[in-house]
Design a protein around this motif. Structure first.
Motif, mmCIF file in Angstrom:
data_model
loop_
_atom_site.group_PDB
_atom_site.id
_atom_site.type_symbol
_atom_site.label_atom_id
_atom_site.label_comp_id
_atom_site.label_asym_id
_atom_site.label_seq_id
_atom_site.Cartn_x
_atom_site.Cartn_y
_atom_site.Cartn_z
ATOM 1 N N ASP A 223 0.835 -1.202 0.000
ATOM 2 C CA ASP A 223 0.000 0.000 0.000
ATOM 3 C C ASP A 223 0.873 1.256 0.000
ATOM 4 O OD1 ASP A 223 -2.717 1.415 0.711
ATOM 5 O OD2 ASP A 223 -1.261 2.120 2.205
ATOM 6 N N GLU A 225 0.664 4.278 1.336
ATOM 7 C CA GLU A 225 0.949 4.933 2.617
ATOM 8 C C GLU A 225 1.807 4.051 3.509
ATOM 9 O OE1 GLU A 225 0.465 8.072 3.403
ATOM 10 O OE2 GLU A 225 -0.279 8.306 1.357
ATOM 11 N N ARG A 226 1.584 2.736 3.434
ATOM 12 C CA ARG A 226 2.432 1.812 4.199
ATOM 13 C C ARG A 226 3.866 1.896 3.697
ATOM 14 N NH1 ARG A 226 2.401 -3.267 6.723
ATOM 15 N NH2 ARG A 226 4.578 -3.673 7.315
ATOM 16 N N TRP A 227 4.021 1.983 2.377
ATOM 17 C CA TRP A 227 5.360 2.070 1.803
ATOM 18 C C TRP A 227 6.070 3.338 2.251
ATOM 19 C CZ3 TRP A 227 7.875 5.368 -1.615
ATOM 20 C CH2 TRP A 227 9.049 4.884 -2.188
ATOM 21 N N ASP A 230 7.107 2.964 5.824
ATOM 22 C CA ASP A 230 8.283 2.098 5.951
ATOM 23 C C ASP A 230 9.555 2.848 5.595
ATOM 24 O OD1 ASP A 230 6.681 0.002 6.704
ATOM 25 O OD2 ASP A 230 6.677 -0.979 4.728
#
Length: 284
Positions: A223, A225-227, A230
């Motif tokens: 995703d 936003e997750r990327w 991270d």
């Protein structure tokens, strides 16, 4: 005289090496921030002079006598890159250059969500109005593949945001083609796209990597936003992370999907493929 900027960097330095195989060293000049880092070129007969996009007076001296100037685009996202490129173009014109070549980017067209496209478009407009012949080298993405794919060799997983087809291009091939243009093998007026002959997705790259390694390499879509989160957790500032995210967005919207034949024509052979580069190891 052919003058190359950024000649202590990866693309500029490789271009000079290919030029040395095509034209006498005394016809080549380099414009660099630190002439000490260009000593290996000066020792071979290349004219090395200090030149900085931030200091137009140094550029006028570095470009003196040039028939052609290769302007390698800046890459500092915090700088006024369009203004710096304007300095370089104006200095090349003032020095009497007959042609200016500029390292632009594939897909540098209006509407591309990848933000550096706007910088390249603005610089191409400056070149268009400069009153001399110009060539915009719209190079395909030529970064190291492992930098683009992440640590797949260790994890067995390509875990990146949703993507789209991209003709990932070998920097060495781009440098060789650039030298061929500068040496007069073929001239281009305006933009020319230099890419590998085929655009591939991360799914296809995972299949290629699986075949090369003999074990399954999985493609995992992360995703957006997750990327970004991270990247921030790994010490990357949020602004550069979000800037790079616009590249993935552009790829999945198809802005880089078209490959062209010009690179192969200039090389006189097929450019290196993703499979070639993966097989060559992390350095590729």
């Amino acid at each position: 005289m052919i003058v190359v900027t950024g000649a202590t960097g990866g693309l500029g330095g490789a271009t000079v090496e290919h030029l040395l195989a095509r034209v006498p060293a005394d016809r080549i000049g380099v414009s660099v921030r630190d002439t000490g880092r260009a000593r290996h070129l000066a020792d071979r007969g290349v004219r090395a002079r200090r030149g900085s996009y931030e200091e137009p007076a140094t550029l006028r001296d570095a470009f003196a006598g040039a028939e052609q100037v290769l302007l390698v685009s800046g890459n500092d996202p915090a700088a006024d890159l369009v203004g710096l490129h304007r300095n370089a173009v104006e200095a090349a014109v003032a020095a009497g250059a007959r042609r200016i070549l500029y390292t632009s980017q594939q897909g540098a067209v209006p509407g591309n969500p990848y933000r550096p496209s706007d910088i390249h478009l603005a610089t191409e407009a400056i070149l268009r109005d400069a009153g001399v012949a110009w060539t915009a080298l719209r190079n395909g993405a030529y970064g190291p593949l492992d930098q683009i794919l992440g640590p797949w060799r260790q994890t067995g997983v390509i875990a990146q945001p949703a993507d789209g087809p991209v003709p990932y291009t070998d920097r060495a091939d781009v440098a060789e083609a650039t030298a061929a243009i500068l040496a007069g093998d073929r001239s281009f007026d305006g933009p020319v796209t230099l890419t590998a002959p085929a655009a591939v997705t991360f799914d296809e790259i995972a299949q290629i990597a699986s075949g090369l390694t003999g074990h399954t390499v999985e493609r995992v879509v992360v995703d957006d936003e997750r990327w970004v989160a991270d990247r921030i957790a790994n010490g990357v500032p949020e602004q550069p992370a979000r800037l790079l995210l616009t590249w993935y967005r552009a790829a999945r919207e198809g802005w880089f999907a078209t490959a062209g034949p010009e690179l192969a024509e200039l090389l006189g052979r097929e450019p290196r493929t993703v499979a070639d580069r993966l097989a060559a190891g992390p350095a590729a």
